[in-house]
Design a protein around this motif. Sequence first.
Motif, PDB file in Angstrom:
ATOM      1  N   PHE A  86       0.819  -1.195   0.000  1.00  0.00           N
ATOM      2  CA  PHE A  86       0.000   0.000   0.000  1.00  0.00           C
ATOM      3  C   PHE A  86       0.855   1.249   0.000  1.00  0.00           C
ATOM      4  N   ARG A  87       0.560   2.148  -0.935  1.00  0.00           N
ATOM      5  CA  ARG A  87       1.296   3.393  -0.997  1.00  0.00           C
ATOM      6  C   ARG A  87       0.881   4.325   0.133  1.00  0.00           C
ATOM      7  N   ALA A  88      -0.335   4.223   0.587  1.00  0.00           N
ATOM      8  CA  ALA A  88      -0.814   5.064   1.677  1.00  0.00           C
ATOM      9  C   ALA A  88      -1.931   4.345   2.418  1.00  0.00           C
ATOM     10  N   MET A  89      -1.988   4.615   3.700  1.00  0.00           N
ATOM     11  CA  MET A  89      -3.077   4.084   4.519  1.00  0.00           C
ATOM     12  C   MET A  89      -3.658   5.227   5.331  1.00  0.00           C
ATOM     13  N   SER A  90      -4.959   5.183   5.514  1.00  0.00           N
ATOM     14  CA  SER A  90      -5.642   6.305   6.142  1.00  0.00           C
ATOM     15  C   SER A  90      -6.708   5.810   7.099  1.00  0.00           C
ATOM     16  N   TRP A  91      -7.105   6.712   7.964  1.00  0.00           N
ATOM     17  CA  TRP A  91      -8.296   6.531   8.786  1.00  0.00           C
ATOM     18  C   TRP A  91      -9.311   7.599   8.395  1.00  0.00           C
ATOM     19  N   TYR A  92     -10.524   7.158   8.177  1.00  0.00           N
ATOM     20  CA  TYR A  92     -11.656   8.031   7.942  1.00  0.00           C
ATOM     21  C   TYR A  92     -12.658   7.807   9.080  1.00  0.00           C
ATOM     22  N   ARG A  93     -13.605   8.728   9.200  1.00  0.00           N
ATOM     23  CA  ARG A  93     -14.679   8.529  10.155  1.00  0.00           C
ATOM     24  C   ARG A  93     -15.982   9.084   9.607  1.00  0.00           C
ATOM     25  N   GLN A  94     -17.060   8.517  10.093  1.00  0.00           N
ATOM     26  CA  GLN A  94     -18.381   8.969   9.667  1.00  0.00           C
ATOM     27  C   GLN A  94     -19.300   8.998  10.875  1.00  0.00           C
ATOM     28  N   ALA A  95     -19.743  10.194  11.203  1.00  0.00           N
ATOM     29  CA  ALA A  95     -20.690  10.367  12.289  1.00  0.00           C
ATOM     30  C   ALA A  95     -22.106  10.272  11.737  1.00  0.00           C
ATOM     31  N   PRO A  96     -23.080   9.963  12.584  1.00  0.00           N
ATOM     32  CA  PRO A  96     -24.473   9.855  12.107  1.00  0.00           C
ATOM     33  C   PRO A  96     -24.929  11.127  11.409  1.00  0.00           C
ATOM     34  N   GLY A  97     -25.481  10.961  10.216  1.00  0.00           N
ATOM     35  CA  GLY A  97     -26.004  12.092   9.478  1.00  0.00           C
ATOM     36  C   GLY A  97     -24.967  12.953   8.807  1.00  0.00           C
ATOM     37  N   LYS A  98     -23.699  12.534   8.862  1.00  0.00           N
ATOM     38  CA  LYS A  98     -22.637  13.328   8.257  1.00  0.00           C
ATOM     39  C   LYS A  98     -21.893  12.519   7.212  1.00  0.00           C
ATOM     40  N   GLN A  99     -21.174  13.227   6.350  1.00  0.00           N
ATOM     41  CA  GLN A  99     -20.366  12.557   5.338  1.00  0.00           C
ATOM     42  C   GLN A  99     -19.107  11.971   5.961  1.00  0.00           C
ATOM     43  N   ARG A 100     -18.604  10.962   5.308  1.00  0.00           N
ATOM     44  CA  ARG A 100     -17.345  10.388   5.755  1.00  0.00           C
ATOM     45  C   ARG A 100     -16.232  11.408   5.549  1.00  0.00           C
ATOM     46  N   GLU A 101     -15.366  11.540   6.544  1.00  0.00           N
ATOM     47  CA  GLU A 101     -14.295  12.518   6.448  1.00  0.00           C
ATOM     48  C   GLU A 101     -12.943  11.866   6.723  1.00  0.00           C
ATOM     49  N   LEU A 102     -11.931  12.421   6.085  1.00  0.00           N
ATOM     50  CA  LEU A 102     -10.572  11.938   6.271  1.00  0.00           C
ATOM     51  C   LEU A 102     -10.034  12.445   7.605  1.00  0.00           C
ATOM     52  N   VAL A 103      -9.486  11.530   8.385  1.00  0.00           N
ATOM     53  CA  VAL A 103      -8.937  11.881   9.684  1.00  0.00           C
ATOM     54  C   VAL A 103      -7.415  12.010   9.609  1.00  0.00           C
ATOM     55  N   ALA A 104      -6.770  11.004   9.045  1.00  0.00           N
ATOM     56  CA  ALA A 104      -5.308  11.010   8.988  1.00  0.00           C
ATOM     57  C   ALA A 104      -4.835  10.051   7.917  1.00  0.00           C
ATOM     58  N   THR A 105      -3.677  10.363   7.334  1.00  0.00           N
ATOM     59  CA  THR A 105      -3.064   9.540   6.299  1.00  0.00           C
ATOM     60  C   THR A 105      -1.588   9.366   6.597  1.00  0.00           C
ATOM     61  N   ILE A 106      -1.071   8.198   6.280  1.00  0.00           N
ATOM     62  CA  ILE A 106       0.368   7.956   6.375  1.00  0.00           C
ATOM     63  C   ILE A 106       0.807   7.237   5.112  1.00  0.00           C
ATOM     64  N   THR A 107       1.873   7.730   4.498  1.00  0.00           N
ATOM     65  CA  THR A 107       2.378   7.098   3.289  1.00  0.00           C
ATOM     66  C   THR A 107       3.314   5.954   3.642  1.00  0.00           C
ATOM     67  N   PHE A 108       3.706   5.198   2.620  1.00  0.00           N
ATOM     68  CA  PHE A 108       4.624   4.079   2.839  1.00  0.00           C
ATOM     69  C   PHE A 108       5.936   4.592   3.433  1.00  0.00           C
ATOM     70  N   ALA A 109       6.327   5.813   3.043  1.00  0.00           N
ATOM     71  CA  ALA A 109       7.577   6.394   3.544  1.00  0.00           C
ATOM     72  C   ALA A 109       7.428   6.989   4.942  1.00  0.00           C
ATOM     73  N   GLY A 110       6.200   7.102   5.410  1.00  0.00           N
ATOM     74  CA  GLY A 110       5.990   7.590   6.769  1.00  0.00           C
ATOM     75  C   GLY A 110       5.524   9.024   6.894  1.00  0.00           C
ATOM     76  N   SER A 111       5.282   9.696   5.784  1.00  0.00           N
ATOM     77  CA  SER A 111       4.754  11.053   5.854  1.00  0.00           C
ATOM     78  C   SER A 111       3.310  11.025   6.327  1.00  0.00           C
ATOM     79  N   THR A 112       2.956  11.984   7.167  1.00  0.00           N
ATOM     80  CA  THR A 112       1.622  11.986   7.749  1.00  0.00           C
ATOM     81  C   THR A 112       0.916  13.312   7.501  1.00  0.00           C
TER      82      THR A 112
END
Length: 114
Positions: A29-55
């Motif tokens: 995987f070139r990048a892995m992320s966490w997203y979240r979705q609260a009730p009644g809201k769109q899914r949003e990006l929380v955090a991403t980390i690349t294979f090299a470790g950039s966040t």
Amino acid sequence: QVQLVESGGGLVQAGGSLRLSCAASGSIFRAMSWYRQAPGKQRELVATITFAGSTTYADSVKGRFTISRDNAKKMVYLAMNSLKPEDTAVYYCNAQTLYYDDYWGQGTQVTVSS
């Protein structure tokens, strides 16, 4: 076949901490992320980390959440501190392959009580 399995969600009081884990299999995987979705809201990006470790982080979690990964184990983690009720959501692990294909886990519930 790519599979992502999250764990670590739960109920915590405001100000508390949780650590989410995501176990990946099937690809590099070139990048892995966490997203979240609260009730009644769109899914949003929380955090991403690349294979090299950039966040990168959403402004709402900067300074409180930390994303990390273990490439050898194909694991990604999200350490969440100083949790707030507005952090309550289903948290999803996302992995993007070298060919920019996206895969998702089944989600894990995080509930922060006030």
